[in-house]
Design an enzyme around this catalytic site. Structure first.
Site, PDB file in Angstrom:
ATOM      1  N   CYS A 178      -4.832  78.411  -5.393  1.00  0.00           N
ATOM      2  CA  CYS A 178      -4.803  79.746  -6.005  1.00  0.00           C
ATOM      3  C   CYS A 178      -5.773  80.741  -5.395  1.00  0.00           C
ATOM      4  O   CYS A 178      -5.336  81.753  -4.837  1.00  0.00           O
ATOM      5  CB  CYS A 178      -5.058  79.628  -7.504  1.00  0.00           C
ATOM      6  SG  CYS A 178      -3.687  78.815  -8.337  1.00  0.00           S
ATOM      7  N   LEU A 181      -4.220  78.280 -16.095  1.00  0.00           N
ATOM      8  CA  LEU A 181      -4.757  76.921 -16.198  1.00  0.00           C
ATOM      9  C   LEU A 181      -5.524  76.526 -14.947  1.00  0.00           C
ATOM     10  O   LEU A 181      -5.280  77.037 -13.858  1.00  0.00           O
ATOM     11  CB  LEU A 181      -3.640  75.919 -16.480  1.00  0.00           C
ATOM     12  CG  LEU A 181      -2.535  75.683 -15.436  1.00  0.00           C
ATOM     13  CD1 LEU A 181      -2.982  74.851 -14.276  1.00  0.00           C
ATOM     14  CD2 LEU A 181      -1.343  75.038 -16.121  1.00  0.00           C
ATOM     15  N   THR A 208       2.407  83.231  -9.942  1.00  0.00           N
ATOM     16  CA  THR A 208       1.540  84.374  -9.604  1.00  0.00           C
ATOM     17  C   THR A 208       2.268  85.222  -8.561  1.00  0.00           C
ATOM     18  O   THR A 208       2.539  84.751  -7.457  1.00  0.00           O
ATOM     19  CB  THR A 208       0.199  83.859  -9.040  1.00  0.00           C
ATOM     20  OG1 THR A 208      -0.367  82.968 -10.008  1.00  0.00           O
ATOM     21  CG2 THR A 208      -0.762  85.002  -8.769  1.00  0.00           C
ATOM     22  N   ALA A 218     -23.352  77.687  -6.565  1.00  0.00           N
ATOM     23  CA  ALA A 218     -23.254  77.770  -5.106  1.00  0.00           C
ATOM     24  C   ALA A 218     -22.800  76.419  -4.564  1.00  0.00           C
ATOM     25  O   ALA A 218     -22.978  75.390  -5.205  1.00  0.00           O
ATOM     26  CB  ALA A 218     -24.611  78.147  -4.531  1.00  0.00           C
ATOM     27  N   GLY A 219     -22.203  76.427  -3.405  1.00  0.00           N
ATOM     28  CA  GLY A 219     -21.731  75.170  -2.816  1.00  0.00           C
ATOM     29  C   GLY A 219     -21.103  75.399  -1.461  1.00  0.00           C
ATOM     30  O   GLY A 219     -21.547  76.268  -0.703  1.00  0.00           O
ATOM     31  N   LYS A 270      -3.501  88.923 -13.626  1.00  0.00           N
ATOM     32  CA  LYS A 270      -3.648  87.605 -13.000  1.00  0.00           C
ATOM     33  C   LYS A 270      -4.394  87.701 -11.670  1.00  0.00           C
ATOM     34  O   LYS A 270      -5.358  86.982 -11.407  1.00  0.00           O
ATOM     35  CB  LYS A 270      -2.256  86.989 -12.800  1.00  0.00           C
ATOM     36  CG  LYS A 270      -2.237  85.699 -12.007  1.00  0.00           C
ATOM     37  CD  LYS A 270      -3.001  84.582 -12.686  1.00  0.00           C
ATOM     38  CE  LYS A 270      -3.250  83.436 -11.726  1.00  0.00           C
ATOM     39  NZ  LYS A 270      -4.016  82.353 -12.289  1.00  0.00           N
ATOM     40  N   GLY A 285     -11.647  76.426  -2.869  1.00  0.00           N
ATOM     41  CA  GLY A 285     -10.402  76.062  -2.177  1.00  0.00           C
ATOM     42  C   GLY A 285      -9.287  76.074  -3.193  1.00  0.00           C
ATOM     43  O   GLY A 285      -9.340  76.817  -4.175  1.00  0.00           O
ATOM     44  N   LYS A 323     -11.061  70.057  -5.942  1.00  0.00           N
ATOM     45  CA  LYS A 323     -11.995  70.005  -7.073  1.00  0.00           C
ATOM     46  C   LYS A 323     -11.804  68.663  -7.768  1.00  0.00           C
ATOM     47  O   LYS A 323     -10.839  67.955  -7.477  1.00  0.00           O
ATOM     48  CB  LYS A 323     -11.744  71.178  -8.036  1.00  0.00           C
ATOM     49  CG  LYS A 323     -10.369  71.129  -8.701  1.00  0.00           C
ATOM     50  CD  LYS A 323     -10.071  72.388  -9.419  1.00  0.00           C
ATOM     51  CE  LYS A 323     -10.855  72.460 -10.701  1.00  0.00           C
ATOM     52  NZ  LYS A 323     -10.343  73.520 -11.591  1.00  0.00           N
ATOM     53  N   ARG A 353      -4.724  71.307  -1.360  1.00  0.00           N
ATOM     54  CA  ARG A 353      -4.386  72.587  -0.743  1.00  0.00           C
ATOM     55  C   ARG A 353      -5.665  73.416  -0.543  1.00  0.00           C
ATOM     56  O   ARG A 353      -6.411  73.640  -1.488  1.00  0.00           O
ATOM     57  CB  ARG A 353      -3.364  73.349  -1.603  1.00  0.00           C
ATOM     58  CG  ARG A 353      -1.980  72.679  -1.564  1.00  0.00           C
ATOM     59  CD  ARG A 353      -0.969  73.386  -2.431  1.00  0.00           C
ATOM     60  NE  ARG A 353      -1.092  73.056  -3.835  1.00  0.00           N
ATOM     61  CZ  ARG A 353      -0.247  73.467  -4.788  1.00  0.00           C
ATOM     62  NH1 ARG A 353       0.778  74.228  -4.455  1.00  0.00           N
ATOM     63  NH2 ARG A 353      -0.417  73.126  -6.053  1.00  0.00           N
TER      64      ARG A 353
HETATM   65  N1  LIG Z   1      -1.803  75.177  -9.511  1.00  0.00           N
HETATM   66  C1  LIG Z   1      -2.548  75.953 -10.250  1.00  0.00           C
HETATM   67  O1  LIG Z   1      -3.677  75.623 -10.609  1.00  0.00           O
HETATM   68  C2  LIG Z   1      -2.030  77.302 -10.728  1.00  0.00           C
HETATM   69  C3  LIG Z   1      -2.691  77.972 -11.769  1.00  0.00           C
HETATM   70  C4  LIG Z   1      -2.204  79.205 -12.182  1.00  0.00           C
HETATM   71  C5  LIG Z   1      -1.099  79.762 -11.553  1.00  0.00           C
HETATM   72  N2  LIG Z   1      -0.500  79.104 -10.529  1.00  0.00           N
HETATM   73  C6  LIG Z   1       0.688  79.710  -9.898  1.00  0.00           C
HETATM   74  O2  LIG Z   1       1.836  79.057 -10.426  1.00  0.00           O
HETATM   75  C7  LIG Z   1       2.848  78.928  -9.417  1.00  0.00           C
HETATM   76  C8  LIG Z   1       3.215  77.476  -9.233  1.00  0.00           C
HETATM   77  O3  LIG Z   1       2.091  76.776  -8.737  1.00  0.00           O
HETATM   78  P1  LIG Z   1       2.051  75.185  -8.650  1.00  0.00           P
HETATM   79  O4  LIG Z   1       0.678  74.820  -8.193  1.00  0.00           O
HETATM   80  O5  LIG Z   1       2.587  74.590  -9.894  1.00  0.00           O
HETATM   81  O6  LIG Z   1       3.108  74.952  -7.457  1.00  0.00           O
HETATM   82  P2  LIG Z   1       3.704  73.562  -6.943  1.00  0.00           P
HETATM   83  O7  LIG Z   1       3.888  73.724  -5.487  1.00  0.00           O
HETATM   84  O8  LIG Z   1       2.897  72.429  -7.453  1.00  0.00           O
HETATM   85  O9  LIG Z   1       5.126  73.472  -7.663  1.00  0.00           O
HETATM   86  C9  LIG Z   1       6.195  74.321  -7.401  1.00  0.00           C
HETATM   87  C10 LIG Z   1       7.484  73.561  -7.698  1.00  0.00           C
HETATM   88  O10 LIG Z   1       8.587  74.462  -7.640  1.00  0.00           O
HETATM   89  C11 LIG Z   1       9.696  73.762  -7.079  1.00  0.00           C
HETATM   90  N3  LIG Z   1      10.685  74.763  -6.635  1.00  0.00           N
HETATM   91  C12 LIG Z   1      10.622  75.638  -5.604  1.00  0.00           C
HETATM   92  N4  LIG Z   1      11.729  76.414  -5.584  1.00  0.00           N
HETATM   93  C13 LIG Z   1      12.509  76.015  -6.608  1.00  0.00           C
HETATM   94  C14 LIG Z   1      13.774  76.446  -7.124  1.00  0.00           C
HETATM   95  N5  LIG Z   1      14.454  77.447  -6.555  1.00  0.00           N
HETATM   96  N6  LIG Z   1      14.282  75.808  -8.193  1.00  0.00           N
HETATM   97  C15 LIG Z   1      13.603  74.794  -8.789  1.00  0.00           C
HETATM   98  N7  LIG Z   1      12.409  74.363  -8.364  1.00  0.00           N
HETATM   99  C16 LIG Z   1      11.859  74.969  -7.296  1.00  0.00           C
HETATM  100  C17 LIG Z   1       9.069  72.933  -5.973  1.00  0.00           C
HETATM  101  O11 LIG Z   1       9.913  71.886  -5.572  1.00  0.00           O
HETATM  102  C18 LIG Z   1       7.783  72.455  -6.678  1.00  0.00           C
HETATM  103  O12 LIG Z   1       8.010  71.244  -7.371  1.00  0.00           O
HETATM  104  C19 LIG Z   1       2.266  79.618  -8.183  1.00  0.00           C
HETATM  105  O13 LIG Z   1       2.673  80.951  -8.147  1.00  0.00           O
HETATM  106  C20 LIG Z   1       0.781  79.527  -8.407  1.00  0.00           C
HETATM  107  O14 LIG Z   1       0.071  80.552  -7.741  1.00  0.00           O
HETATM  108  C21 LIG Z   1      -0.927  77.886 -10.108  1.00  0.00           C
END
Ligand SMILES: NC(=O)c1ccc[n+]([C@@H]2O[C@H](COP(=O)([O-])OP(=O)(O)OC[C@H]3O[C@@H](n4cnc5c(N)ncnc54)[C@H](O)[C@@H]3O)[C@@H](O)[C@H]2O)c1
Length: 433
Positions: free
Chosen positions: A263, A156, A121, A255-256, A207, A260, A322, A329
């Site tokens: 995202c 997701l 994102t 409501a709750g 997004k 958190g 959740k 986080r």
């Molecule tokens: N978690 C969610 O529910 C969700 C849903 C939709 C979108 N997103 C977005 O997706 C992105 C990732 O989220 P996430 O929750 O999977 O993050 P995360 O912190 O779980 O995973 C990120 C991974 O990237 C790795 N990383 C960082 N820099 C790197 C590099 N240069 N080369 C290789 N690996 C590297 C880290 O070591 C880590 O394992 C974010 O932008 C988030 O906003 C997350």
């Protein structure tokens, strides 16, 4: 097709697994050596239902591999996903350091035409920024290599990530070239979901706007809950009645104690800061954040109006942000624990998956061995995360183990009727007892 996924966190690993399941050849790459070691032995470093067995299955079939070597992954793939974190900077802006570092890494070793797909994102204009970084690195090597950058944001939800990846509501594809569009169409041809092609900038905004809208929906209902509570109206019935209107829909009306996770808080903050940079007031976003940031305070104040917390033993049910995830986080549990401790309460907590990271933040609280030990000597129960197993507890047994009988349901997930009949003093968020 051959696909590399940079970043094997919640999004990266789910993307890798679901694309592997569709029949593509996958290479996952991460800078975290421990994570990659675990994945290479078939162990998922996070908890996400269904992903670990799928990864193991794909490994047995030789369809997925993991490495810390970015060059190996880039040279292997036709399509390279960037799925690294974009956490908040102190001023609310998204930190693009990981995305930029991944882009530079790709530019340093790209050897022929590739499509780089951004799943993280990211603020509006980042696809263009990624393109510039890659071009600059390729130029440094006196090379000219064609490539495309696509924005393909991820929607997701943790806890049901695999289901969301298999059956998404829609696939948003911000493509600036026909070639990239064709390749993305081919990549996702096995997914039964509408594909919406647009520009990279529009995709990036879709997004943020989606997440901000959902977060606002939650804050709106929490604001309604505060009024409902004062006027003795049941907000759960209000939500049900509202949700029957197709224009409103039944989702995200619960409501709750507030939202958190990794995202909503950071994405609303990032969108708000984009507004500030553009010299625009964003009053709806500002207030949606404010309601959320004060919802736990409101909840604890309500508790204090019913029972004095000083010296009380609180049994806290659920710690992850959740159900069905180990992710803490921005979890409301962190705020609640802090407030309870400040009010002189003692805490015993239980969560099926997230006790270790919370114990690291609060070594002074007790982690129960199981979902019944947590009630031992408790005066007050607080439901913080609505894991299904809490709804199925033997509440009679729980009550027998307690010293007191107060139950505060922060998610309106338990049966007020049943618990009151057992002898609990039940209070839900603006819910009828
Ligand atoms: N978690 C969610 O529910 C969700 C849903 C939709 C979108 N997103 C977005 O997706 C992105 C990732 O989220 P996430 O929750 O999977 O993050 P995360 O912190 O779980 O995973 C990120 C991974 O990237 C790795 N990383 C960082 N820099 C790197 C590099 N240069 N080369 C290789 N690996 C590297 C880290 O070591 C880590 O394992 C974010 O932008 C988030 O906003 C997350």
């Amino acid at each position: 097709m051959k696909v590399a996924v940079i970043g094997t966190g919640y999004v990266g690993i789910t993307t890798a697994a679901s694309l592997g399941e569709m029949g593509h050849q996958i290479m996952g790459v991460d800078i975290d050596e421990e994570k990659i070691k675990k994945l290479q032995s078939g162990i998922l470093p996070i908890y996400e239902p269904g992903v670990e067995p799928l990864i193991q299955d794909l490994m047995r079939q030789g369809r997925i591999q993991f490495t810390t070597d970015l060059r190996e992954a880039v040279c292997f793939a036709d399509i390279i996903f960037i799925a690294v974190g974009t956490p908040s900077l102190p001023n609310g802006q998204a930190d693009l350091a990981y995305v930029e570092s991944a882009a530079a890494g790709i530019g340093k070793c790209m050897d022929c035409y590739k499509v780089i797909v951004n799943k993280s994102t990211v603020p509006i204009g980042t696809a263009e920024r990624v393109k510039k970084i890659i071009t600059s690195e390729v130029n440094k090597r006196d090379q000219f290599i064609k490539f495309d950058v696509v924005s393909n944001p991820e929607f997701l939800q943790e806890g049901k990530a695999l289901q969301d990846a298999r059956w998404p509501d829609r696939i948003i594809l911000g493509c600036a070239s026909e070639n990239a569009k064709n390749l993305m169409n081919k990549l996702y041809q096995g997914v039964q979901a509408p594909k919406y092609f647009t520009s990279p900038k529009n995709a990036e905004m879709i997004k943020y706007a989606s997440n901000a809208f959902l977060a606002t929906k939650i804050s709106f209902m929490n604001e309604m809950a505060r009024l409902c509570d004062t006027l003795e109206v049941d907000v759960t019935e209000v939500a049900q009645g509202m949700g029957m209107d197709k224009r409103i829909g039944p989702y995200f009306l619960q409501a709750g104690i507030g939202y958190g996770g990794s995202c909503f808080p950071k994405d609303v903050a990032a969108l708000y800061s984009m507004g500030q940079q553009a010299h625009l007031e964003m009053p709806i976003l500002r207030e949606a954040q404010k309601v959320n940031q004060t919802q736990c305070d409101w909840f604890v104040e309500k508790m204090k109006g019913i029972v004095n917390l000083e010296g009380k033993n609180i049994a806290l049910l659920g710690l992850s942000f959740k159900p069905e995830t180990d992710d803490i986080r921005e979890a409301p549990s962190i705020k609640l624990i802090d407030l309870f401790l400040r009010n002189g309460a003692k805490i015993s907590a239980y969560d099926p998956k997230a006790m270790k990271p919370i114990q690291n933040i609060f070594p002074q609280i007790t982690m129960a061995e199981d979902c019944y030990q947590v009630f031992d000597g408790a005066d007050i129960v607080v439901l913080c995360t609505e894991w299904k197993q809490f709804q199925k507890l033997d509440w009679m047994r729980a009550k027998r183990m307690m010293r007191g009988n107060y139950l505060f349901d922060g998610r309106n997930a338990l049966s007020a009727k049943e618990l009151t009949a057992i002898g609990f003093h039940y209070w839900g968020v603006a819910k009828k007892t």
